[in-house]
Each structure stands twice: as structure tokens, then as C-alpha cells.
Design an enzyme around this catalytic site. Structure first.
Site, PDB file in Angstrom:
ATOM      1  N   GLU A  84       0.831  -1.201   0.000  1.00 56.30           N
ATOM      2  CA  GLU A  84       0.000   0.000   0.000  1.00 56.30           C
ATOM      3  C   GLU A  84       0.854   1.234   0.000  1.00 56.30           C
ATOM      4  OE1 GLU A  84      -2.734   0.301   3.318  1.00 56.30           O
ATOM      5  OE2 GLU A  84      -4.076  -1.130   2.352  1.00 56.30           O
ATOM      6  N   ARG A 120     -17.094  -7.239  13.660  1.00 60.07           N
ATOM      7  CA  ARG A 120     -17.370  -7.535  15.068  1.00 60.07           C
ATOM      8  C   ARG A 120     -17.601  -6.218  15.785  1.00 60.07           C
ATOM      9  NH1 ARG A 120     -12.324  -5.458  16.854  1.00 60.07           N
ATOM     10  NH2 ARG A 120     -10.727  -5.886  15.325  1.00 60.07           N
TER      11      ARG A 120
HETATM   12  P1  ADP Z   1      -4.736  -4.055  11.543  1.00 66.07           P
HETATM   13  O1  ADP Z   1      -5.466  -5.170  10.880  1.00 66.07           O
HETATM   14  O2  ADP Z   1      -3.518  -4.490  12.244  1.00 66.07           O
HETATM   15  O3  ADP Z   1      -5.673  -3.188  12.345  1.00 66.07           O
HETATM   16  P2  ADP Z   1      -4.773  -1.935   9.540  1.00 66.07           P
HETATM   17  O4  ADP Z   1      -4.725  -2.215   8.099  1.00 66.07           O
HETATM   18  O5  ADP Z   1      -6.091  -1.567  10.102  1.00 66.07           O
HETATM   19  O6  ADP Z   1      -4.163  -3.178  10.319  1.00 66.07           O
HETATM   20  O7  ADP Z   1      -3.704  -0.799   9.885  1.00 66.07           O
HETATM   21  C1  ADP Z   1      -3.366  -0.500  11.212  1.00 66.07           C
HETATM   22  C2  ADP Z   1      -2.857   0.934  11.322  1.00 66.07           C
HETATM   23  O8  ADP Z   1      -1.709   1.164  10.489  1.00 66.07           O
HETATM   24  C3  ADP Z   1      -3.839   1.980  10.862  1.00 66.07           C
HETATM   25  O9  ADP Z   1      -4.744   2.317  11.888  1.00 66.07           O
HETATM   26  C4  ADP Z   1      -2.942   3.137  10.467  1.00 66.07           C
HETATM   27  O10 ADP Z   1      -2.516   3.841  11.609  1.00 66.07           O
HETATM   28  C5  ADP Z   1      -1.733   2.468   9.903  1.00 66.07           C
HETATM   29  N1  ADP Z   1      -1.863   2.358   8.430  1.00 66.07           N
HETATM   30  C6  ADP Z   1      -2.445   1.348   7.771  1.00 66.07           C
HETATM   31  N2  ADP Z   1      -2.407   1.544   6.442  1.00 66.07           N
HETATM   32  C7  ADP Z   1      -1.761   2.709   6.243  1.00 66.07           C
HETATM   33  C8  ADP Z   1      -1.368   3.453   5.080  1.00 66.07           C
HETATM   34  N3  ADP Z   1      -1.628   3.017   3.854  1.00 66.07           N
HETATM   35  N4  ADP Z   1      -0.700   4.617   5.256  1.00 66.07           N
HETATM   36  C9  ADP Z   1      -0.408   5.063   6.500  1.00 66.07           C
HETATM   37  N5  ADP Z   1      -0.740   4.400   7.620  1.00 66.07           N
HETATM   38  C10 ADP Z   1      -1.402   3.234   7.516  1.00 66.07           C
HETATM   39  P1  ADP Z   2      -9.826  -2.661  17.472  1.00 69.38           P
HETATM   40  O1  ADP Z   2      -9.685  -2.298  16.022  1.00 69.38           O
HETATM   41  O2  ADP Z   2     -11.180  -3.162  17.860  1.00 69.38           O
HETATM   42  O3  ADP Z   2      -9.310  -1.635  18.382  1.00 69.38           O
HETATM   43  P2  ADP Z   2      -7.376  -3.907  17.216  1.00 69.38           P
HETATM   44  O4  ADP Z   2      -7.322  -3.717  15.744  1.00 69.38           O
HETATM   45  O5  ADP Z   2      -6.577  -3.061  18.134  1.00 69.38           O
HETATM   46  O6  ADP Z   2      -8.912  -3.872  17.676  1.00 69.38           O
HETATM   47  O7  ADP Z   2      -7.092  -5.418  17.583  1.00 69.38           O
HETATM   48  C1  ADP Z   2      -6.905  -6.399  16.596  1.00 69.38           C
HETATM   49  C2  ADP Z   2      -7.384  -7.734  17.078  1.00 69.38           C
HETATM   50  O8  ADP Z   2      -7.108  -7.969  18.443  1.00 69.38           O
HETATM   51  C3  ADP Z   2      -8.859  -7.881  16.923  1.00 69.38           C
HETATM   52  O9  ADP Z   2      -9.153  -9.207  16.525  1.00 69.38           O
HETATM   53  C4  ADP Z   2      -9.407  -7.597  18.277  1.00 69.38           C
HETATM   54  O10 ADP Z   2     -10.646  -8.263  18.429  1.00 69.38           O
HETATM   55  C5  ADP Z   2      -8.319  -8.148  19.157  1.00 69.38           C
HETATM   56  N1  ADP Z   2      -8.212  -7.388  20.378  1.00 69.38           N
HETATM   57  C6  ADP Z   2      -7.921  -6.074  20.488  1.00 69.38           C
HETATM   58  N2  ADP Z   2      -7.867  -5.677  21.764  1.00 69.38           N
HETATM   59  C7  ADP Z   2      -8.132  -6.782  22.502  1.00 69.38           C
HETATM   60  C8  ADP Z   2      -8.241  -7.017  23.906  1.00 69.38           C
HETATM   61  N3  ADP Z   2      -8.082  -6.061  24.792  1.00 69.38           N
HETATM   62  N4  ADP Z   2      -8.524  -8.288  24.319  1.00 69.38           N
HETATM   63  C9  ADP Z   2      -8.696  -9.268  23.416  1.00 69.38           C
HETATM   64  N5  ADP Z   2      -8.607  -9.091  22.091  1.00 69.38           N
HETATM   65  C10 ADP Z   2      -8.334  -7.879  21.626  1.00 69.38           C
END
Ligand code: ADP
Ligand code: ADP
Ligand code: MG
Length: 646
Positions: free
Chosen positions: A200, A296
Site C-alpha cells: 500500500e 465484530r
Molecule cells: P490491523 O489489521 O492491524 O488493524 P490496519 O490495516 O487496520 O491493520 O492498519 C493499522 C494501522 O496502520 C492503521 O490504523 C494506520 O494507523 C496504519 N496504516 C495502515 N495503512 C496505512 C497506510 N496506507 N498509510 C499510513 N498508515 C497506515
Molecule cells: P480494534 O480495532 O477493535 O481496536 P485492534 O485492531 O486493536 O482492535 O485489535 C486487533 C485484534 O485484536 C482484533 O481481533 C481484536 O478483536 C483483538 N483485540 C484487540 N484488543 C483486545 C483485547 N483487549 N482483548 C482481546 N482481544 C483484543
């Protein structure tokens, strides 16, 4: 409507789901592992079933055992919470095959959003803007390197199966690509058993803005946005709703895109569509891109509940039971502003290392919605996520809500483990954050200032010393009698690598002089408690080996065992009654010199005689009892002083 549901989770989310379900009149069945038998969520439920060992793979991830528990207890539906089995489509199918209802989306919807690459392809086809990049199936490293050049640097490599910020690598220069790719793949293999990645474009000054959606399997509504830009290593730390600086135009565009995403997969229940936003030039309706959908209830859902005045868990249960969507889009409005801070047992100076420990005290102030999974006396176990609680606040404006958050964090009391409370407090008082200048790099840029340890003043040492000596809690005539006789008392405390012997001299039950390394602190008791050099004390908690003073989010002191060291209360005071009893004989007189180990007093207690001996050499300053006296536990019997003090 169901009459019984089973909650397939633990901790704060299980407790939170049970509270709502019970308020709806439902019977709740908790499941728990061996080590969680006395956990809060078990206490709150109507019935509980032990489903196996401490490791999640032996309990909270055992879908088959959980389904059996639901059948055995007469539950008609299962709420998965978040984490664990919440996004596992095979579990959903097994639940349905057993004739039960899964409180959440269909297995198919979860599958469609389960992998980031296919989710992005699907969203692109549905007309939702996605982050530009490579999301193809060809995983040949040479091919990925070519695609990376087309995407352009800086870029992100992401595990398609990723979650919780794992399996992600920021790559700034082409020469670092191959190495970063290898490491992202290795991490993804261990964490998710799937090493496929996507590439990305890295958005500059990124903001994480997500939209809460809710569907009935056909139509969907959105409940506006949450800003989750305050992140550390891609993990959310503080979330808020609505997003600072959001315009009506952009909100409408993001809401429509999120509803489109949910309806494209016939989404049922609560879900979150996560977008990355380019915050470099303000928020613009063409400056947001789909990242992923979480199928979820999200950890930070309470901020949405606070501004919308809805209970998302209630909605989940009602829609799962077949009711139509509880609201249409036009019914939903934003009221005020809300924040959530995630309180963790973690060692911030050690690099935010997860910590364990027993919560000697856990207390939250009034006016804060504290979603906790544990209570005073509970252990933070190494088996699970070290989250202690989420602090949620609401206010009529962002500024007021933020003050409430800052105050709520300051007044939260946690003793027994290290936490990120001070770090959260520093964030809540960060000036840029207060101005709404949020982006995912804020924490990283100001990390040193945010992690600055508390300055432990002589007044804090003094409060700790008096707390350790038990001088702060007791009151009235009794305190005067039992505690006042001594001259200087000493206590040894350790804090931040420093060990200090602190002397306390009481002037009656309500005043004292405390000597802390050459400095003297005056302590006095007033109507609002003790003051130290005129400033109000912070409050404290004492256990056998520790003292916590609730100044500056909590300063912990270790208290070396005085008997093991031969210093401290006992030695300084001469002899304190170890238990209630009767004085059999007194063996010293005022002015007499004694050696360590000399017999001072013989006490009869519990039908046995106990000889109390001098903890060190000194001179007898006072003899407070005579033969035949009844004494309380802790009463000083003989006071010793150093010979040169006499
Ligand atoms: P996860 O499944 O671990 O939550 P995400 O794809 O939601 O992964 O990305 C987690 C975090 O990484 C985002 O909340 C953002 O802060 C950062 N991030 C993800 N994609 C980008 C991007 N293309 N550019 C900048 N920051 C990003
Ligand atoms: P969210 O986007 O809801 O803040 P995260 O992206 O930080 O959650 O977390 C990624 C994964 O870890 C998800 O599958 C979420 O359900 C799980 N997770 C996050 N925080 C917790 C927690 N405090 N206890 C158990 N599972 C968690
Ligand atoms: Mg995410």
C-alpha cells in the site's frame, strides 16, 4: 427474543455484554478457563461453565466445547465479543449447525472481509475508494518488488491476514524492500499462519478514521465516525468521536461509503469500516480510502454509544433475534463528544512491555464510564491481553470531554502493577492533541516527553513513609495511644533505583515531622486529610511489600522486609506488640542501655509466651507498659533510641 445467551469471551467485553443482556431480562451463561474461575465476568453471569485450561487454545478458542456448553445450559444464542472466535467463519457455521444463533454477521460476510486483499478488491468493485497499491495474488518476491516501484515509496507491506498491527512494515527506500518483505512475511507466518502480503502507498500525515455501521442483513445504517489516530506501533491508544475537524460533507461521503461496504456483503450486526485519511491538507471528501472492515464489535465502540445515545450490544442482540434495524439513518444524530483511553498493565519505560501483577487496589472516579474486566484483588494473568479497563468520558464539547478524561485519569487509582496511566494522562494533557492536531505519528514524535517519569518529591516520599508506618489511616484517641509514644521511627523504601531510610517523628496523632535525606517535610492532618508542607496528600495504598502513593498517576515504592534487614519500624520503635495480649513481665527501665537481642518484654498471647527482644542496640527512652497490662496489636511497649539521640 432469546431467554438465555452464552458469552464466548472473558474480561471487560464479556462483563460489558452481560450487563446489557441482563438489563434486557436475559439469562447469561459465562464460560471461563481454569484460571478465570473467580473472574468478574463469571461473577456477573447467572451461570458459568469451565471450558478448559488457561491457554486460549485450550479454552476460549475451543468452539466445540463452547457450543456444547451453550446446549447444556439451554442458551439459544452466542455472543462472541471481540478477539478469540469473533471473526472465525468456521465457528459461525458450527454454531448455526448446532441450531443456535450467532450474534453477529454471517460466516460468508466474515470470509469476504477476512483477508485485506480480497476485501479491498471487493470494495473497489462496490465503488468504495481503497488505498492505492498492489493487492494481487502473485506473491513472487521479484514481482512484488516491481509492483512496489509502481506503488511508489514510502509504502507499507501488510499481511493480508493481519490484525492488531502485526505483520506490517513501513518501507521508505527501494533498497530496503527485500529485507522488509522477508521480515513481514516471517511475522505473518507465525502470527496468522498465512504469509501473503499486500503493498500500500503510505499515506502522509495519516489519520485513522473509522465508521461504525450496523446492518440487519439487508439494509445498513452508520453511526458516524471515530478518530483512532492516537496510535503506538499501529495500535490504538486513545479514541474519540466525532473526529476533530470533520466537515459535514466529508462525514456524509464516509458514511455513505461505509454503508455501501456493509450492504455489499449483506452485513448483519455491528461492524466497523476503517479508513485511512490524508490529514496533510485538512479533511477533504476525496481524501479517504478503505483499509479494512472489522466484522465484530470494536474495542472502542463505547465512544459511539456515548455520542449517539445507543447501546450497540442491545442492538446486536435485538437484530440477532430477528428484530428490524432499531433506527433509520435520519433518527441518528451526534450529541457532544466522547473519548476512550485504554488502560493497560504495561511497563512504559521498558518499552511498553506487558506486565502482570495482582491489583491491590483498582478504583475509578465518579463521572467516568469505566469498562473493566478486573477488580481489586484480581491478578493480571500472563495468559491474556493485559488490558485493565477502558475509561470512557462524554462531554458537551471536545474541550470539556478532554478535561473530563484528563481528570478521570488523574483520579484513577491502580496499585499492584505498573500501568500506562501516566502515559495516557500525558496524552490527555498534550497541547497538540487538545488542539485536535491528531495523526498516527503524534505519539512517536513526542514519545520522550509523553514517557517522562514522575518527579518523586520529598513530600511524596514523606507520604509513602507515613503510609508504610500505618500513620495515615488511624484516627482519634486510639491512634494517639498506640502510635504516638515513639520518638523517631524509621522505614526503608525503594523507588526508581533509590533506597532511602526515612525518619518520622510524631507530634501527637495529627502532626509529624518527616526527615527525607537531609530535608524535612511537615505533615499535618486537616479536615480534608493529611497535608505535606501544606499541600494535600495524594492518598495511598499499602500492602506488605509495597506502598503506592497516588501522586502523579501513582508512584510505587518497594518496602524491603524490615525483619530481614534488621531495620525499620520494629527496630526503631523498640518493641511493638505483634498481637493483642497481656504483659507478663518487663525487663528494662528508662535510661538503660541495651544490646541487639536483649530481652525487653514478655507478652502472653494466644496461650503462649512471646519474648520481645531489641532489634538493635540503643537506649530505652520510654517504657509504656507494666506487668499485667492488656495491649492491642501494634501497640508500642518499649521505645528505643540511638544512644547519641538520648
Ligand atoms: P490491523 O489489521 O492491524 O488493524 P490496519 O490495516 O487496520 O491493520 O492498519 C493499522 C494501522 O496502520 C492503521 O490504523 C494506520 O494507523 C496504519 N496504516 C495502515 N495503512 C496505512 C497506510 N496506507 N498509510 C499510513 N498508515 C497506515
Ligand atoms: P480494534 O480495532 O477493535 O481496536 P485492534 O485492531 O486493536 O482492535 O485489535 C486487533 C485484534 O485484536 C482484533 O481481533 C481484536 O478483536 C483483538 N483485540 C484487540 N484488543 C483486545 C483485547 N483487549 N482483548 C482481546 N482481544 C483484543
Ligand atoms: Mg485495523
Amino acid at each position: 427474543m432469546f431467554d438465555t445467551i452464552l458469552i464466548a469471551n472473558r474480561g471487560e467485553i464479556a462483563a460489558r455484554v452481560i450487563r446489557t443482556a441482563r438489563s434486557m431480562g436475559l439469562r447469561c451463561v459465562a464460560v471461563h478457563s481454569d484460571v478465570d474461575a473467580d473472574a468478574l465476568h463469571v461473577e456477573l453471569a447467572d451461570e458459568a461453565v469451565c471450558i478448559g485450561g488457561a491457554a486460549p487454545s485450550q479454552s476460549y478458542l475451543r468452539g466445540d466445547v463452547i457450543i456444547e456448553a451453550a446446549k447444556a445450559t439451554g442458551a439459544q444464542a452466542i455472543h462472541p465479543g471481540y478477539g478469540f472466535l469473533s471473526e472465525n467463519p468456521d465457528f459461525v457455521q458450527a454454531v448455526e449447525a448446532a441450531g443456535l444463533t450467532f450474534i453477529g454477521p454471517s460466516a460468508q460476510a466474515i470470509r469476504q472481509m477476512g483477508l485485506k486483499d480480497s476485501a479491498k478488491r471487493l470494495m473497489q468493485a462496490a465503488g468504495v475508494p481503497v488505498v492505492p497499491g498492489y493487492m494481487g495474488e502473485d506473491q513472487d518476491p521479484g514481482h512484488l518488488e516491481v509492483e512496489a516501484l509502481k506503488v511508489g515509496y514510502p509504502l507499507l507491506i501488510k499481511a493480508v491476514a493481519g490484525g492488531g498491527g502485526k505483520g506490517m512494515r513501513l518501507v521508505e527506500r527501494p533498497e530496503d524492500f527485500v529485507d522488509a518483505l522477508e521480515r513481514a512475511k516471517a511475522e505473518a507466518r507465525t502470527a496468522f499462519g498465512n504469509d501473503a502480503v499486500l503493498i500500500e502507498k503510505f499515506i502522509q500525515r495519516p489519520r485513522h478514521i473509522e465508521v461504525q455501521v450496523f446492518g440487519d442483513g439487508n439494509r445498513a445504517v452508520h453511526l458516524f465516525e471515530r478518530d483512532c489516530s492516537l496510535q503506538r506501533r499501529h495500535q490504538k491508544v486513545i479514541e474519540e468521536a466525532p473526529a476533530p475537524g470533520m466537515t459535514a460533507e466529508m462525514r456524509a461521503a464516509m458514511g455513505q461509503a461505509a454503508v455501501k461496504a456493509a450492504e455489499a456483503i449483506a452485513y448483519k450486526g455491528a461492524g466497523t469500516v476503517e479508513f485511512i485519511v490524508d490529514g496533510a491538507n485538512g479533511l477533504r471528501p476525496d481524501g479517504f480510502w478503505f483499509m479494512e472492515m472489522n466484522t465484530r464489535l470494536q474495542v472502542e465502540h463505547p465512544v459511539t454509544e456515548e455520542i449517539c445515545g445507543v447501546d450497540l450490544v442491545e442492538w446486536q442482540i435485538r437484530v440477532a433475534a430477528g428484530e428490524p434495524l432499531p433506527a433509520v439513518q435520519d433518527d441518528l444524530t451526534i450529541n457532544g463528544h466522547a473519548f476512550e483511553a485504554r488502560l493497560y498493565a504495561e511497563d512504559v519505560p521498558a518499552g511498553f512491555l506487558p506486565a502482570t501483577g495482582t491489583l491491590a487496589e483498582l478504583a475509578f472516579p465518579e463521572g467516568v464510564r469505566a469498562e473493566a474486566g478486573v477488580r481489586s484483588g484480581d491478578a493480571i494473568s500472563p495468559h491474556y491481553d493485559p488490558m485493565i479497563a477502558k475509561l470512557v468520558v462524554h462531554g458537551p464539547s471536545r474541550a470539556v470531554a478532554l478535561r473530563r478524561l484528563a481528570r478521570g485519569l488523574r483520579d484513577t487509582r491502580v496499585a499492584g502493577t505498573v500501568t500506562n496511566l501516566g502515559f495516557l494522562g500525558a496524552l490527555a494533557e498534550h497541547e497538540g492533541f487538545a488542539r485536535g492536531e491528531v495523526d498516527t505519528g503524534l505519539i512517536g514524535r513526542d514519545l520522550d516527553a509523553l514517557m517522562a517519569p514522575a518527579e518523586v518529591t520529598p513530600q511524596i516520599w514523606a507520604e509513602a513513609a507515613m503510609a508504610a508506618l500505618g500513620l495515615l489511616e488511624t484516627q482519634g484517641w486510639d491512634a494517639g495511644f498506640t502510635l504516638w509514644g515513639a520518638e523517631w521511627r524509621a522505614v526503608v523504601l525503594e523507588q526508581g533505583g533509590e533506597t532511602r531510610e526515612i525518619g518520622v517523628k510524631l507530634h501527637g496523632p495529627d502532626a509529624a515531622l518527616v526527615r527525607v535525606v537531609g530535608q524535612e517535610v511537615t505533615a499535618a492532618r486537616g479536615v480534608r486529610g493529611w497535608t505535606f508542607d501544606g499541600k494535600p496528600g495524594a492518598g495511598s495504598h499499602v500492602t506488605r511489600g509495597h506502598v503506592t502513593v497516588y501522586a502523579d498517576y501513582g508512584v510505587g515504592f518497594a518496602r524491603p522486609d524490615p525483619l530481614a534487614r534488621g531495620v525499620g519500624v520494629q527496630a526503631a520503635a523498640g518493641a511493638l506488640a505483634p498481637m493483642p495480649g497481656r504483659v507478663v513481665s518487663v525487663h528494662v527501665a528508662v535510661g538503660q542501655a541495651v544490646e541487639e537481642g536483649d530481652r525487653l518484654v514478655v507478652l502472653e498471647a494466644m496461650k503462649m509466651e512471646h519474648t520481645l527482644r531489641a532489634g538493635r542496640a540503643g537506649q530505652v527512652a520510654e517504657v509504656l507498659v507494666a506487668e499485667g497490662d492488656q495491649v492491642e496489636a501494634g501497640a508500642p511497649l518499649v521505645v528505643l533510641v540511638e544512644e547519641d539521640e538520648a
